[in-house]
Write a protein that holds these residues in place. Sequence first.
Motif, PDB file in Angstrom:
ATOM      1  N   ARG A   1       0.992  -1.188   0.050  1.00  0.00           N
ATOM      2  CA  ARG A   1      -0.015   0.204   0.069  1.00  0.00           C
ATOM      3  C   ARG A   1       0.954   1.133   0.115  1.00  0.00           C
ATOM      4  N   SER A   2       2.182   1.043   0.587  1.00  0.00           N
ATOM      5  CA  SER A   2       2.861   2.537   0.641  1.00  0.00           C
ATOM      6  C   SER A   2       3.680   2.586  -0.812  1.00  0.00           C
ATOM      7  N   LEU A   3       4.221   1.581  -1.092  1.00  0.00           N
ATOM      8  CA  LEU A   3       4.942   1.677  -2.287  1.00  0.00           C
ATOM      9  C   LEU A   3       4.023   1.893  -3.756  1.00  0.00           C
ATOM     10  N   LYS A   4       2.659   1.406  -3.378  1.00  0.00           N
ATOM     11  CA  LYS A   4       1.691   1.551  -4.464  1.00  0.00           C
ATOM     12  C   LYS A   4       1.874   3.202  -4.541  1.00  0.00           C
ATOM     13  N   MET A   5       1.675   4.041  -3.715  1.00  0.00           N
ATOM     14  CA  MET A   5       1.479   5.453  -3.907  1.00  0.00           C
ATOM     15  C   MET A   5       2.905   5.951  -4.327  1.00  0.00           C
ATOM     16  N   LYS A   6       3.900   5.262  -4.296  1.00  0.00           N
ATOM     17  CA  LYS A   6       5.314   6.087  -4.470  1.00  0.00           C
ATOM     18  C   LYS A   6       5.643   5.457  -6.009  1.00  0.00           C
ATOM     19  N   ILE A   7       5.453   4.082  -6.569  1.00  0.00           N
ATOM     20  CA  ILE A   7       6.004   3.704  -7.694  1.00  0.00           C
ATOM     21  C   ILE A   7       4.783   3.694  -8.713  1.00  0.00           C
ATOM     22  N   LEU A   8       3.674   3.055  -8.428  1.00  0.00           N
ATOM     23  CA  LEU A   8       2.705   2.942  -9.562  1.00  0.00           C
ATOM     24  C   LEU A   8       1.793   4.234  -9.907  1.00  0.00           C
ATOM     25  N   SER A   9       1.951   5.158  -8.855  1.00  0.00           N
ATOM     26  CA  SER A   9       1.495   6.468  -9.224  1.00  0.00           C
ATOM     27  C   SER A   9       2.548   7.588 -10.135  1.00  0.00           C
ATOM     28  N   SER A  10       3.750   7.003 -10.427  1.00  0.00           N
ATOM     29  CA  SER A  10       4.390   7.557 -11.380  1.00  0.00           C
ATOM     30  C   SER A  10       4.227   7.340 -12.778  1.00  0.00           C
ATOM     31  N   LEU A  11       3.148   6.490 -12.985  1.00  0.00           N
ATOM     32  CA  LEU A  11       3.037   6.010 -14.401  1.00  0.00           C
ATOM     33  C   LEU A  11       2.837   7.042 -15.100  1.00  0.00           C
ATOM     34  N   SER A  12       2.073   8.025 -14.890  1.00  0.00           N
ATOM     35  CA  SER A  12       1.456   9.212 -15.589  1.00  0.00           C
ATOM     36  C   SER A  12       2.870  10.049 -16.274  1.00  0.00           C
ATOM     37  N   HIS A  13       3.757   9.867 -15.668  1.00  0.00           N
ATOM     38  CA  HIS A  13       4.947  10.745 -15.941  1.00  0.00           C
ATOM     39  C   HIS A  13       5.615  10.255 -17.337  1.00  0.00           C
ATOM     40  N   ASP A  14       5.531   8.832 -17.383  1.00  0.00           N
ATOM     41  CA  ASP A  14       6.351   8.206 -18.497  1.00  0.00           C
ATOM     42  C   ASP A  14       5.403   7.211 -19.222  1.00  0.00           C
ATOM     43  N   SER A  15       3.977   7.443 -19.370  1.00  0.00           N
ATOM     44  CA  SER A  15       3.202   6.478 -19.795  1.00  0.00           C
ATOM     45  C   SER A  15       3.365   6.134 -21.510  1.00  0.00           C
ATOM     46  N   MET A  16       4.065   7.129 -21.918  1.00  0.00           N
ATOM     47  CA  MET A  16       4.053   7.116 -23.319  1.00  0.00           C
ATOM     48  C   MET A  16       5.335   6.228 -23.871  1.00  0.00           C
ATOM     49  N   GLY A  17       5.020   5.775 -25.105  1.00  0.00           N
ATOM     50  CA  GLY A  17       6.213   5.057 -25.754  1.00  0.00           C
ATOM     51  C   GLY A  17       5.816   3.443 -25.946  1.00  0.00           C
ATOM     52  N   ALA A  18       6.749   2.884 -26.433  1.00  0.00           N
ATOM     53  CA  ALA A  18       6.542   1.408 -27.105  1.00  0.00           C
ATOM     54  C   ALA A  18       6.177   0.613 -25.842  1.00  0.00           C
ATOM     55  N   GLY A  19       6.989   0.764 -24.639  1.00  0.00           N
ATOM     56  CA  GLY A  19       6.684  -0.208 -23.687  1.00  0.00           C
ATOM     57  C   GLY A  19       5.900   0.349 -22.582  1.00  0.00           C
ATOM     58  N   ALA A  20       4.832   1.371 -22.868  1.00  0.00           N
ATOM     59  CA  ALA A  20       3.684   1.762 -22.341  1.00  0.00           C
ATOM     60  C   ALA A  20       3.060   0.603 -21.470  1.00  0.00           C
ATOM     61  N   THR A  21       2.601  -0.272 -22.114  1.00  0.00           N
ATOM     62  CA  THR A  21       1.595  -1.428 -21.660  1.00  0.00           C
ATOM     63  C   THR A  21       2.642  -2.350 -20.947  1.00  0.00           C
ATOM     64  N   ALA A  22       3.863  -2.399 -21.024  1.00  0.00           N
ATOM     65  CA  ALA A  22       4.717  -3.265 -20.151  1.00  0.00           C
ATOM     66  C   ALA A  22       5.151  -2.735 -18.843  1.00  0.00           C
ATOM     67  N   LYS A  23       5.430  -1.649 -18.811  1.00  0.00           N
ATOM     68  CA  LYS A  23       5.903  -0.841 -17.714  1.00  0.00           C
ATOM     69  C   LYS A  23       5.045  -0.923 -16.410  1.00  0.00           C
TER      70      LYS A  23
END
Length: 309
Positions: A259-281
């Motif tokens: 629950r703690s890392l979810k707010m730190k790691i997974l919330s950063s997807l909006s910063h670099d969600s573009m690109g070829a590996g966006a679905t895998a990241k």
Amino acid sequence: MDLPQHGYRASAKPRARAGPHTGDPLLFADTSSAAPPMNNQGYYTPGYSIGGAPVGGPADAGVNNLFADPMASAAMMYGSSLANQGKEIVNKEISRYVSVNKLKYFFAVDSKYVMKKLLLLVFPYTHQDWEVRYHRDTPLTPRHDVNADDLYIPSMAFITYILLAGMALGIQKRFSPEVLGLCASTALVWVVIEVLVMLLCLYILSVHSDLSIFDLFAYSGYKYVGMIFTVLGGLLFGSDGYFVALTWSSCALMFFIVRSLKMKILSSLSHDSMGAGATAKPRLRLYITVATAAFQPIIIYWLTSHLVR
């Protein structure tokens, strides 16, 4: 009539002992009660005060000569300036890698925060809001936000774990300084390895998050609380109590880290969600979070199983 020769010699002896006349100049001045003599540089000779009374001794004489010598004073000033410059360089190099102000942030705790955080680590299931609060783009200190990371609890828990390990080994008559040192070094090395692996994974996946190395050490160090709880359960209730405490502390720590890392790691997807590996990241980042949480019970069991028999 001639005088006898021995009479003339008798009269010559008193003249030889006669002192000089009162008005004649003295060849040497009487220095028995005057000021102490001066050396060739114009300073008073060490060992005497200005009034003629003796002072300390050889140590005072050396100090007086040191401060009276201009070259010694210049050398002392130069050495002091070099020491200050060296201190500034060392502080500057340390600040490049370790921010003292940021380190103070992780120790800004109080007793109220410590009690809330310990309850959260032992029973995190009823906690709802896991988001870290900010004030003007600056996270609140741990004493003002229970979701903030700290290094005070991991540090104190590590020390408590070492003391508890020594007590457990002493009860079983297996205590020795070598075993206790090995226990402490092993626990510390595993934390360092875990943090390095996390940094490597975040770097490979190019995860841009607010996690710093201090945050990673905090999350990795919270396991010491569960280790203390596990060892106490084993000492009080035997092997059954040990496994019950191990299961509870492991599940609680896994839930807390996810629950703690979810707010730190997974919330950063909006910063670099573009690109070829966006679905895998997102999937890889989720795997990192779950793997970090799943690794905690293994380490807890590895570091506590030999303490309870």
